[in-house]
Structure formats: structure tokens, C-alpha cells
Design a protein around this motif. Structure first.
Motif, PDB file in Angstrom:
ATOM      1  N   CYS A 142      12.283  -2.060  49.694  1.00 24.17           N
ATOM      2  CA  CYS A 142      13.142  -1.641  50.802  1.00 24.17           C
ATOM      3  C   CYS A 142      13.397  -2.718  51.834  1.00 24.17           C
ATOM      4  O   CYS A 142      14.379  -2.634  52.562  1.00 24.17           O
ATOM      5  N   VAL A 143      12.526  -3.718  51.945  1.00 26.06           N
ATOM      6  CA  VAL A 143      12.624  -4.602  53.101  1.00 26.06           C
ATOM      7  C   VAL A 143      13.931  -5.384  53.120  1.00 26.06           C
ATOM      8  O   VAL A 143      14.384  -5.810  54.182  1.00 26.06           O
ATOM      9  N   ASP A 144      14.571  -5.580  51.976  1.00 23.70           N
ATOM     10  CA  ASP A 144      15.860  -6.275  51.980  1.00 23.70           C
ATOM     11  C   ASP A 144      16.957  -5.456  52.643  1.00 23.70           C
ATOM     12  O   ASP A 144      17.934  -6.011  53.131  1.00 23.70           O
ATOM     13  N   GLY A 145      16.796  -4.145  52.665  1.00 23.28           N
ATOM     14  CA  GLY A 145      17.879  -3.301  53.161  1.00 23.28           C
ATOM     15  C   GLY A 145      17.675  -2.779  54.568  1.00 23.28           C
ATOM     16  O   GLY A 145      18.480  -1.980  55.041  1.00 23.28           O
ATOM     17  N   TYR A 146      16.605  -3.208  55.254  1.00 31.05           N
ATOM     18  CA  TYR A 146      16.315  -2.685  56.574  1.00 31.05           C
ATOM     19  C   TYR A 146      16.009  -3.812  57.552  1.00 31.05           C
ATOM     20  O   TYR A 146      15.508  -4.870  57.164  1.00 31.05           O
ATOM     21  N   GLU A 147      16.298  -3.580  58.812  1.00 32.77           N
ATOM     22  CA  GLU A 147      16.094  -4.607  59.835  1.00 32.77           C
ATOM     23  C   GLU A 147      14.635  -4.584  60.287  1.00 32.77           C
ATOM     24  O   GLU A 147      14.287  -3.988  61.292  1.00 32.77           O
ATOM     25  N   VAL A 148      13.777  -5.221  59.524  1.00 29.01           N
ATOM     26  CA  VAL A 148      12.369  -5.342  59.872  1.00 29.01           C
ATOM     27  C   VAL A 148      12.066  -6.824  60.021  1.00 29.01           C
ATOM     28  O   VAL A 148      12.126  -7.578  59.041  1.00 29.01           O
ATOM     29  N   GLN A 149      11.779  -7.252  61.234  1.00 34.67           N
ATOM     30  CA  GLN A 149      11.577  -8.673  61.484  1.00 34.67           C
ATOM     31  C   GLN A 149      10.270  -9.174  60.887  1.00 34.67           C
ATOM     32  O   GLN A 149      10.208 -10.256  60.310  1.00 34.67           O
ATOM     33  N   ASN A 150       9.217  -8.378  61.021  1.00 34.33           N
ATOM     34  CA  ASN A 150       7.898  -8.790  60.542  1.00 34.33           C
ATOM     35  C   ASN A 150       7.571  -8.013  59.270  1.00 34.33           C
ATOM     36  O   ASN A 150       7.350  -6.804  59.313  1.00 34.33           O
ATOM     37  N   ILE A 151       7.564  -8.693  58.135  1.00 31.21           N
ATOM     38  CA  ILE A 151       7.309  -7.994  56.877  1.00 31.21           C
ATOM     39  C   ILE A 151       5.863  -8.151  56.408  1.00 31.21           C
ATOM     40  O   ILE A 151       5.537  -7.833  55.256  1.00 31.21           O
ATOM     41  N   GLU A 152       4.955  -8.583  57.286  1.00 31.59           N
ATOM     42  CA  GLU A 152       3.537  -8.611  56.933  1.00 31.59           C
ATOM     43  C   GLU A 152       3.057  -7.198  56.606  1.00 31.59           C
ATOM     44  O   GLU A 152       3.401  -6.237  57.301  1.00 31.59           O
ATOM     45  N   ASN A 153       2.274  -7.065  55.575  1.00 32.64           N
ATOM     46  CA  ASN A 153       1.717  -5.790  55.107  1.00 32.64           C
ATOM     47  C   ASN A 153       2.775  -4.837  54.566  1.00 32.64           C
ATOM     48  O   ASN A 153       2.471  -3.668  54.296  1.00 32.64           O
ATOM     49  N   MET A 154       3.991  -5.289  54.392  1.00 33.65           N
ATOM     50  CA  MET A 154       5.046  -4.384  53.946  1.00 33.65           C
ATOM     51  C   MET A 154       5.181  -4.333  52.430  1.00 33.65           C
ATOM     52  O   MET A 154       6.266  -4.226  51.882  1.00 33.65           O
ATOM     53  N   VAL A 155       4.066  -4.422  51.735  1.00 33.76           N
ATOM     54  CA  VAL A 155       3.995  -4.031  50.327  1.00 33.76           C
ATOM     55  C   VAL A 155       3.483  -2.604  50.331  1.00 33.76           C
ATOM     56  O   VAL A 155       2.352  -2.338  50.734  1.00 33.76           O
ATOM     57  N   GLY A 156       4.341  -1.674  49.913  1.00 30.20           N
ATOM     58  CA  GLY A 156       4.060  -0.276  50.199  1.00 30.20           C
ATOM     59  C   GLY A 156       3.408   0.491  49.077  1.00 30.20           C
ATOM     60  O   GLY A 156       3.019  -0.058  48.034  1.00 30.20           O
ATOM     61  N   TYR A 157       3.313   1.775  49.297  1.00 32.78           N
ATOM     62  CA  TYR A 157       2.665   2.721  48.394  1.00 32.78           C
ATOM     63  C   TYR A 157       3.612   3.889  48.138  1.00 32.78           C
ATOM     64  O   TYR A 157       4.709   3.947  48.675  1.00 32.78           O
ATOM     65  N   ASN A 158       3.144   4.827  47.346  1.00 32.43           N
ATOM     66  CA  ASN A 158       3.814   6.116  47.235  1.00 32.43           C
ATOM     67  C   ASN A 158       2.993   7.115  48.038  1.00 32.43           C
ATOM     68  O   ASN A 158       2.059   7.723  47.531  1.00 32.43           O
ATOM     69  N   PHE A 159       3.315   7.243  49.313  1.00 26.70           N
ATOM     70  CA  PHE A 159       2.659   8.185  50.207  1.00 26.70           C
ATOM     71  C   PHE A 159       3.592   9.359  50.518  1.00 26.70           C
ATOM     72  O   PHE A 159       3.474  10.013  51.553  1.00 26.70           O
TER      73      PHE A 159
END
Length: 432
Positions: A236-253
Motif C-alpha cells: 500500500c505504501v506506494d499509493g498513500y501519502e506516508v512520509q515515514n515508511i519505517e515499520n510499514m511492512v504490514g500484517y493481516n490484522f
């Protein structure tokens, strides 16, 4: 009341306590509607209309925004998931310390480990039983990144003092309010004073959908980071305005539409379910106040209490027997501390073993090669094991027990049985 049942007398109660069941035709209808519509989960792990989930998930979030007054609500498949996602959203990482409680569900202390941070345990208040602001302050170091505060048993921690400490040291705060449904502190919903609040819909909570949780926050960036971690953030991070992508490897929560449908109906009932607990516990307060050697739950000034559990403190020197022997004698009176037959929850128990005494901490074993404690980026001494949190250890070993049977459909007559048994055991034990 001349003879204890354990010594051959007649027990106070001979019938089991009914289980806590709050489902009716409303939950049944809601689940059937989901099944008939054929879409049990409506998330897609990529930018677009379905990134935020299906209509029932969104409705549930709307209800919790309104209920808590928070700007954002983010539903997840458990409160455990919320706590893990909060650590990611906070940017917790290697070399950081997170101040936690030893007296809660284990994830309240172990979540920082998942990001290679080190949990540092703060002790509890001796009266209100939640985390002590003074102990939190004493545990702050240059490495402290965040605090995970737990609102224990149904009332808020001293959040005004804790948030003042956090502001002073530029720390982020997660309020683990899994035991809270509508309790307030100084007029605000417990959990909403922190940067992120977390609530639970687990099957043992006041409102329940099997497994489920809710995050709330007033921070737009934290809300987006929580949503990303919930839903496969790496997609998702390519499609959203998130400046800091640290820890943005996600899960299925992600919460399913089935669970959300049940949680929606439970949320509609929450005021009645909590008020019923409060009425039962008010009756216990009246009956048990002033019994020598026993202290009913103390309510913090400015707070209301949801009474997920009814905690009591016992003074063995006054009562004349140890806490464990006291519970054994209650067992004989029919107020059992063990599951019997079809009972869902034992009516009386102790509480959890303090987390800082568990092997992951006493042996400092989590990642291979001793990480995170022995990592080159950390390498600082930490205090775990007996002696680290003496107030909590005293609760666990000697003083605290909880009355769990404080839920509908129980009545004040059931509370009288509990109170009669507690008073009987206390008085006859004190007399020898």
C-alpha cells in the motif's frame, strides 16, 4: 455461620453460576445477513475503495468514533493486533526501550520485542492497581521511546500524570484499555488521552465478537499508519501519502464482516451491559466494605469503573490465612476458583503471573544470539525477575484475588451468596 464448609459445615452455595452470554436474535440476524449476502470479508490489501474494509467494519468504526469522541477508529481482528500495530506506528525499533506493565496480558509487555525494542517494567500503584506514574518516571532513560499503559480491571490509569510525563520527555503513549468499555476519567473516555487507545472485543470482555479490537487516535498520521499495518502495508505504501515508511511492512490484522456484524450489535448493548455490572458491584461494595483484612476495589477520583473484574486485596495478617488458603476455603463454600462443569468463568480467581517473571525475560531469550538485549545497538543492563516490581509481586504472591462473577444475568441475590461466603471465610478464618 458456625463452621466453614472446608471443615464440614454447610456451604453457602451449591449451584453453579450461569455463564456470561450476551447474544440474542440481534447477533443471530446480523450474522445471517452477512452469510446471505455472501461477502464474509470485504478488504483488499491495495489502495482503493476496499482498502478500509466492508460496510460493517466501517459502521463499527463510526460507532466507536462517536462512542469515544476520537477523530479516528481503526478496527482490527484483536486488541493484540492493535498493540502490535501501535508499536509499528510509533516507529519503535532496535535500541529503543518501551516502558510496560508486568501485570496484564503478556502482549502488553512483549509487543516491543517484535520490533527488537526492550521492554522496561514499571510497578503498580498500591491502591488503584494500575501503573504507577512515579515508577514510570523512574524507568525513563535516554533510550525510552514509548509507554504502554494498561487500564486494569475496568478503570483508567492516572493518565493526566502519565501524559504529563510523556510530554516532558517527548514519549509516545499507547493506552491498552482492553478492560474498558465506557469508563471515563475526568469526563473523557478512558483510552482517549493517549496517542493511541486500544479496546478489546475478545470473548472474555464485556462486549464481544469472539476476537476483535479497536484502535482510536486523534492523529491523522498515526491513523493511516495503523490502517497500513492492518492491511498488508507493503502493498500500500506506494499509493498513500506516508512520509515515514519505517515499520510499514504490514500484517493481516483485518476484521471480518462476520465479527464486525456481531461487534456492531454488542456495541449497541454496551451501556446496559456495563451498567448491569456496576449495579452488581455496587451491591458487593455495600456488603464487603469494612470487612477486616479485605479491601474492595478503590475507584480513582474523577474516574468511573467498568468492573470487568472485581479486584480485592487481602491482608493475610488480619484474615489469619494466606490468600491461596482463603481461595481454597471459598472453593468449599461453592464460590469456586476453578472451572466446574459448564461454567464459562470461575467466579473467583487470583490474577496472572507477572510478566517480568516469565522465562522470555528472566532468561532474556527471544531472538537468536540474545537479541535484543545482547545486540550491539543496545547492550544495557535490564532488571527482570523477583524484586523488579515489588508491589505487583506482592499482589500476585500474597494479596490480590478477583471476583469474576459480576455480570448479567446474575442478580443481587447471587452477589449476596458471594458476599456471604467471603464474609464467612474472613470471619471464621480470623477467629482461627
Amino acid at each position: 455461620m458456625s463452621t466453614l464448609a472446608i471443615h464440614g459445615g454447610a456451604p453457602v452455595r451449591t449451584k453453579a453460576f450461569p455463564p456470561y452470554r450476551t447474544f440474542d436474535h440481534n447477533e443471530e440476524r446480523a450474522v445471517v445477513e452477512v452469510i446471505r449476502q455472501g461477502i464474509i470479508s470485504d478488504f483488499i490489501g491495495a489502495p482503493g475503495d476496499y482498502f478500509l474494509g466492508g460496510p460493517r467494519v466501517r459502521l463499527l468504526e463510526d460507532m466507536w468514533r462517536e462512542h469515544t469522541g476520537a477523530r479516528h477508529a481503526v478496527a482490527m481482528n484483536s486488541a493484540t493486533s492493535v498493540i502490535i500495530a501501535a508499536m509499528a506506528a510509533f516507529g519503535v525499533g532496535p535500541g529503543d526501550e518501551v516502558i510496560v506493565t508486568p501485570y496484564s496480558h503478556v502482549i502488553s509487555a512483549t509487543a516491543p520485542l517484535l520490533y527488537d525494542a526492550v521492554p522496561i517494567f514499571a510497578d503498580s500503584e498500591p491502591d488503584f492497581l494500575c501503573m504507577s506514574p512515579e515508577s514510570i518516571r523512574a524507568k525513563i532513560s535516554p533510550r525510552t521511546k514509548a509507554i504502554i499503559v494498561v487500564d486494569l480491571f475496568g478503570q483508567s490509569a492516572d493518565m493526566e500524570a502519565i501524559m504529563a510525563i510523556a510530554r516532558e520527555h517527548n514519549l509516545l503513549v499507547l493506552s491498552d484499555s482492553a478492560h474498558i468499555t465506557k469508563a471515563t476519567i475526568n469526563g473523557r473516555m478512558a483510552g482517549t488521552m493517549a496517542h493511541i487507545g486500544s479496546y478489546s472485543f475478545n470473548g472474555h470482555k464485556t462486549i464481544q465478537c469472539g476476537e476483535g479490537g479497536m484502535a482510536v487516535t486523534d492523529d491523522d498520521d498515526l491513523a493511516m499508519r495503523l490502517r497500513l499495518v492492518r492491511n498488508h502495508a507493503e502493498n500500500c505504501v506506494d499509493g498513500y501519502e506516508v512520509q515515514n515508511i519505517e515499520n510499514m511492512v504490514g500484517y493481516n490484522f483485518r476484521l471480518t464482516e462476520l465479527e464486525a456484524a456481531v461487534a456492531v450489535e454488542q456495541t449497541r448493548k454496551l451501556h446496559g451491559l456495563v451498567d448491569a455490572r456496576r449495579e452488581l458491584c455496587a451491591h458487593l461494595n455495600r456488603r464487603l466494605q469494612g470487612v477486616p483484612g479485605l479491601t474492595p476495589p478503590q475507584v480513582r477520583p474523577g474516574c468511573t469503573h467498568d468492573y470487568l473484574l472485581y479486584p480485592m486485596l487481602l491482608d493475610p495478617a488480619v484474615v489469619g490465612v494466606s490468600r491461596d488458603e482463603f481461595l481454597r476455603r471459598l472453593d468449599a463454600e461453592g464460590i469456586r476458583s476453578r472451572k466446574v462443569g459448564e461454567e464459562h468463568v470461575p467466579p473467583v480467581t487470583g490474577f496472572v503471573k507477572p510478566i517480568h517473571l516469565l522465562p522470555v525475560f528472566t532468561r532474556r531469550i527471544f531472538r537468536p544470539k540474545g537479541h535484543p538485549w545482547q545486540a550491539s545497538y543496545y547492550g544495557h543492563p535490564t532488571q527482570y525477575g523477583l524484586g523488579a516490581c515489588p508491589v505487583v509481586e506482592n499482589f500476585w504472591q500474597e494479596r490480590l484475588f478477583t471476583i469474576n462473577a459480576v455480570y448479567p444475568p446474575l442478580t443481587t441475590a447471587d452477589m449476596d451468596d458471594i458476599a456471604d461466603a467471603v464474609i464467612k471465610v474472613a470471619e471464621l478464618s480470623r477467629k482461627g
